[in-house]
Design a protein around this motif. Structure first.
Motif, PDB file in Angstrom:
ATOM      1  N   THR A  35       0.781  -1.032  -0.111  1.00 46.11           N
ATOM      2  CA  THR A  35      -0.014  -0.087  -0.019  1.00 46.11           C
ATOM      3  C   THR A  35       0.806   1.371   0.075  1.00 46.11           C
ATOM      4  O   THR A  35       0.546   2.380  -0.928  1.00 46.11           O
ATOM      5  CB  THR A  35      -0.829   0.090   1.064  1.00 46.11           C
ATOM      6  N   ALA A  36       1.995   1.124   0.877  1.00 42.43           N
ATOM      7  CA  ALA A  36       2.989   2.606   0.942  1.00 42.43           C
ATOM      8  C   ALA A  36       3.621   2.587  -0.468  1.00 42.43           C
ATOM      9  O   ALA A  36       3.548   3.987  -0.811  1.00 42.43           O
ATOM     10  CB  ALA A  36       3.888   2.245   2.110  1.00 42.43           C
ATOM     11  N   LEU A  37       3.859   1.655  -1.126  1.00 41.41           N
ATOM     12  CA  LEU A  37       4.608   1.668  -2.362  1.00 41.41           C
ATOM     13  C   LEU A  37       3.499   2.318  -3.218  1.00 41.41           C
ATOM     14  O   LEU A  37       3.839   3.363  -4.229  1.00 41.41           O
ATOM     15  CB  LEU A  37       4.893   0.295  -2.886  1.00 41.41           C
ATOM     16  N   LEU A  38       2.352   1.754  -3.537  1.00 42.46           N
ATOM     17  CA  LEU A  38       1.309   2.260  -4.493  1.00 42.46           C
ATOM     18  C   LEU A  38       0.982   3.888  -4.180  1.00 42.46           C
ATOM     19  O   LEU A  38       0.943   4.505  -5.283  1.00 42.46           O
ATOM     20  CB  LEU A  38       0.044   1.240  -4.294  1.00 42.46           C
TER      21      LEU A  38
ATOM     22  N   GLY B 278       0.586  -1.657   8.472  1.00 39.40           N
ATOM     23  CA  GLY B 278      -0.619  -2.196   7.916  1.00 39.40           C
ATOM     24  C   GLY B 278      -0.997  -1.104   6.744  1.00 39.40           C
ATOM     25  O   GLY B 278      -0.951  -0.158   6.927  1.00 39.40           O
ATOM     26  N   PRO B 279      -2.116  -1.734   6.055  1.00 37.08           N
ATOM     27  CA  PRO B 279      -2.566  -0.687   4.957  1.00 37.08           C
ATOM     28  C   PRO B 279      -3.201   0.556   5.287  1.00 37.08           C
ATOM     29  O   PRO B 279      -3.090   1.591   4.944  1.00 37.08           O
ATOM     30  CB  PRO B 279      -3.478  -1.566   4.022  1.00 37.08           C
ATOM     31  N   ARG B 280      -4.205   0.339   6.300  1.00 41.09           N
ATOM     32  CA  ARG B 280      -4.747   1.548   6.896  1.00 41.09           C
ATOM     33  C   ARG B 280      -4.435   2.422   7.584  1.00 41.09           C
ATOM     34  O   ARG B 280      -4.386   3.607   7.172  1.00 41.09           O
ATOM     35  CB  ARG B 280      -6.145   0.838   7.881  1.00 41.09           C
ATOM     36  N   SER B 281      -3.391   1.866   8.624  1.00 40.79           N
ATOM     37  CA  SER B 281      -2.412   2.975   9.280  1.00 40.79           C
ATOM     38  C   SER B 281      -1.455   3.703   8.528  1.00 40.79           C
ATOM     39  O   SER B 281      -1.105   4.766   8.671  1.00 40.79           O
ATOM     40  CB  SER B 281      -2.033   2.324  10.635  1.00 40.79           C
ATOM     41  N   VAL B 282      -0.971   2.993   7.530  1.00 40.04           N
ATOM     42  CA  VAL B 282       0.326   3.419   6.689  1.00 40.04           C
ATOM     43  C   VAL B 282      -0.538   4.656   5.717  1.00 40.04           C
ATOM     44  O   VAL B 282       0.222   5.431   5.419  1.00 40.04           O
ATOM     45  CB  VAL B 282       0.928   2.568   5.793  1.00 40.04           C
ATOM     46  N   THR B 283      -1.685   4.461   5.283  1.00 36.86           N
ATOM     47  CA  THR B 283      -2.388   5.346   4.447  1.00 36.86           C
ATOM     48  C   THR B 283      -2.633   6.707   5.364  1.00 36.86           C
ATOM     49  O   THR B 283      -2.542   7.737   4.829  1.00 36.86           O
ATOM     50  CB  THR B 283      -3.749   4.797   4.113  1.00 36.86           C
TER      51      THR B 283
END
Length: 144
Positions: free
Chosen positions: A64-67, A94-99
């Motif tokens: 997610t971070a990469l994207l 994880g995806p939610r928190s890194v967003t």
């Protein structure tokens, strides 16, 4: 559980973000080795505490971070170390928190960019590791 609040991994997470920010402030560079170790520690945290599901969450956060950072990187807004740091943070968060950390980082990065320019250091680049690190801590303390 938030990685920051974990009694074992929390200090590792906090020290990793502080070191990344300090290196970026000083050299305007975050080493690949540092990002790799930080990312592997995040995946280790996820795997040890949450098993295969946690490992999947860590990998999803990394991707997610990469994207979300890929387009700004292509446009020259972020450097490679910034993207790799965000990916390492994603492995822990994880995806939610890194967003959320990314969004907090973008908001914090704007005044940092103006400050960098005002100090005559714009050519050196904006130390986004500071903004992303603070964003990661913020996403742990105030999850949306």
């Amino acid at each position: 559980m938030s990685p920051l609040l974990d009694p074992v991994f929390g200090p590792i997470f906090l020290v990793g973000t502080i070191i990344a920010g300090a290196c970026d402030l000083h050299r305007r560079r975050i080493s690949n080795a540092q990002n790799l170790v930080f990312g592997l520690a995040g995946l280790g945290y996820q795997g040890l505490y949450f098993g295969l599901e946690g490992l999947a969450t860590g990998l999803a956060g990394l991707l997610t971070a990469l994207l979300i950072a890929l387009l700004p990187f292509i446009l020259g807004v972020y450097k490679g170390g910034d993207v790799k740091l965000l990916m390492a943070l994603g492995a822990s968060l994880g995806p939610r928190s890194v967003t959320q950390a990314f969004l907090f980082g973008v908001v914090l990065g704007l005044p940092l960019a103006f400050l960098t320019k005002a100090m005559g250091q714009a050519a050196r680049g904006v130390p986004m590791a500071v903004a992303f690190g603070l964003g990661a801590v913020g996403s742990c303390l105030w999850p949306l």
